[in-house]
Design an enzyme around this catalytic site. Structure first.
Site, mmCIF file in Angstrom:
data_model
loop_
_atom_site.group_PDB
_atom_site.id
_atom_site.type_symbol
_atom_site.label_atom_id
_atom_site.label_comp_id
_atom_site.label_asym_id
_atom_site.label_seq_id
_atom_site.Cartn_x
_atom_site.Cartn_y
_atom_site.Cartn_z
ATOM 1 N N TYR A 164 0.809 -1.097 0.045
ATOM 2 C CA TYR A 164 0.040 -0.048 -0.145
ATOM 3 C C TYR A 164 0.880 0.999 -0.097
ATOM 4 C CZ TYR A 164 -3.933 -2.872 -0.016
ATOM 5 O OH TYR A 164 -5.359 -3.724 -0.469
ATOM 6 N N CYS A 210 -6.542 3.022 13.598
ATOM 7 C CA CYS A 210 -5.653 2.354 14.284
ATOM 8 C C CYS A 210 -6.351 1.313 14.967
ATOM 9 C CB CYS A 210 -5.109 3.712 15.592
ATOM 10 S SG CYS A 210 -4.666 2.549 16.846
ATOM 11 N N HIS A 229 -14.602 0.211 -0.782
ATOM 12 C CA HIS A 229 -13.109 -0.686 -0.581
ATOM 13 C C HIS A 229 -12.532 0.405 -0.036
ATOM 14 C CE1 HIS A 229 -15.019 -3.769 -4.233
ATOM 15 N NE2 HIS A 229 -15.105 -3.662 -2.694
ATOM 16 N N GLY A 250 -15.076 0.388 -15.609
ATOM 17 C CA GLY A 250 -14.400 -0.213 -15.796
ATOM 18 C C GLY A 250 -13.621 -1.334 -14.448
ATOM 19 N N THR A 251 -14.793 -2.568 -14.565
ATOM 20 C CA THR A 251 -14.963 -3.202 -13.295
ATOM 21 C C THR A 251 -15.305 -4.316 -14.193
ATOM 22 O OG1 THR A 251 -15.413 -4.526 -11.523
ATOM 23 C CG2 THR A 251 -17.133 -3.126 -12.511
ATOM 24 N N SER A 252 -13.849 -5.825 -13.297
ATOM 25 C CA SER A 252 -14.108 -7.154 -14.501
ATOM 26 C C SER A 252 -14.827 -8.084 -13.891
ATOM 27 C CB SER A 252 -12.329 -7.533 -13.364
ATOM 28 O OG SER A 252 -12.806 -7.494 -12.149
ATOM 29 N N GLN A 298 -15.629 0.871 -6.461
ATOM 30 C CA GLN A 298 -14.173 0.077 -5.591
ATOM 31 C C GLN A 298 -13.062 1.116 -5.866
ATOM 32 O OE1 GLN A 298 -15.314 -3.755 -7.216
ATOM 33 N NE2 GLN A 298 -16.269 -2.431 -8.699
ATOM 34 N N ASN A 299 -13.025 1.883 -6.199
ATOM 35 C CA ASN A 299 -11.721 2.676 -6.235
ATOM 36 C C ASN A 299 -10.947 3.237 -4.959
ATOM 37 O OD1 ASN A 299 -11.137 0.803 -8.434
ATOM 38 N ND2 ASN A 299 -11.429 3.599 -9.817
ATOM 39 N N ASN A 333 -16.267 -0.558 -20.350
ATOM 40 C CA ASN A 333 -15.271 -1.582 -19.894
ATOM 41 C C ASN A 333 -14.164 -1.701 -21.418
ATOM 42 O OD1 ASN A 333 -13.766 -2.131 -17.914
ATOM 43 N ND2 ASN A 333 -14.906 -4.693 -18.109
#
Ligand code: BJW
Length: 256
Positions: free
Chosen positions: A62, A129, A121, A196-198, A103-104, A222
């Site tokens: 990340y 924390c 997401h 743009g999502t699979s 979802q990005n 897509n």
């Protein structure tokens, strides 16, 4: 199918975006190329179990992606701008509501001017924390902005523990954020647009069915047909930077 002619006044739109919308902005899609990151399957790095087993590895995954989205080369593209314009215009034009669910974990929708974005997401530029948060309470945890790397020495400003901060990302097996808002919007939606999502990751991949069961039309944009392409009312295939502005221009044009 000409969606424009089917959209009546006061229609509500739900838009779901995935990694493909940010691909032309220079952010690699989640399942790009060989689906590996430094020889690890990406699905295996995005789990709470991986974080417990090897926090440094997961933080590194990340940290690299955070610094990538902050690089000067990464900018919103015409697809992000077209959606921001849609949000701004839709109420005045149609009297309905437009809700953007992404979802990005990047911030490109906000940078393009979208104000009302649901990050189901999570967000790469936020952290929380694990010591201050009750188990399974990720959504309501206190979130902190973060632009730098997180490592085992990063201190929580509230409990002053180190090694307890994690990126505010919904990993596999965790509950995505704002599911109540998404469910209500899908129930009241007249057009569901997926970009743009699979179509591999649930619950997002099931949104099209929820919307259609509630009577909505649906369209996907897509590069290629997604895993659930056959469910959509229609599909437009090609780069999002081109297909999204085209679609939105037609949707918002005065009826001929
Ligand atoms: C372009 C383009 C261009 C490229 N123009 N297009 C078995 C069956 C069903 C479900 C499950 C199962 N086993 C487990 C599950 C559940 C699991 C799941 O779905 N697993 C699947 C792998 C099967 N889901 C979960 O665990 C979720 N939680 C959950 O279900 O909780 C239960 C619950 C739900 C609801 C209420 C109550 C309880 C959590 C999922 C979390 C996902 N997190 C990730 C990682 C974190 C973020 C990160 O690190 O980036 O989110 S996974 C990863 O996939 C990431 C993405 O947001 C997500 C979706 O990926 P996306 O966006 O579709 O990207 P790609 O790369 O796959 O596709 C890009 C597409 O763009 C491609 O089609 C290209 O062609 C296209 N493209 N260039 C247009 N220029």
């Amino acid at each position: 199918m000409d969606i424009q002619n089917f959209i009546k006044p006061e229609s509500n739109i739900v838009i779901l975006t995935g990694a493909g919308i940010s691909a032309e902005s220079g952010i690699q899609t989640f399942r790009a190329a060989d689906g590996l990151w430094e020889n690890h399957c990406v699905e295996d790095v995005a789990t709470p179990e991986a974080f417990i087993k090897n926090p440094a590895l997961v933080q590194n995954f990340y940290n690299q992606r955070r610094s990538a989205i902050l690089s000067a080369n990464v900018k919103p593209n015409p697809a992000h701008y077209a959606l921001a314009e849609l949000e701004e215009k839709w109420g005045a034009l149609n009297g309905g509501e437009a809700l953007l669910i992404t979802q990005n974990i990047d911030n490109l929708h906000e940078r393009a001017g979208s104000r009302n974005v649901i990050h189901m997401h999570g967000e790469l530029l936020k952290m929380f924390c694990t010591n201050c948060t009750l188990p399974m309470q990720n959504e309501t945890a206190k979130k902190y902005d973060i632009q730098k790397d997180i490592d085992e020495h990063t201190l929580c400003s509230d409990c002053h523990e180190s090694g307890t901060l994690r990126p505010d990302i919904v990993w596999f097996g965790e509950i995505p954020y704002h599911m109540d808002v998404c469910a209500r919007a899908l129930q009241n939606c007249d057009l569901f647009l997926s970009i743009g999502t699979s179509g591999n990751v649930y619950p997002a991949a099931g949104f099209v069915q929820e919307a259609m069961l509630a009577g909505a039309l649906s369209a996907e944009i897509n590069l290629e047909p997604s895993a659930n392409a056959s469910i959509f009312s229609t599909g437009f295939y090609g780069p999002a930077s081109q297909k999204v502005p085209e679609f939105i221009q037609k949707l918002t044009a005065p009826p001929s």
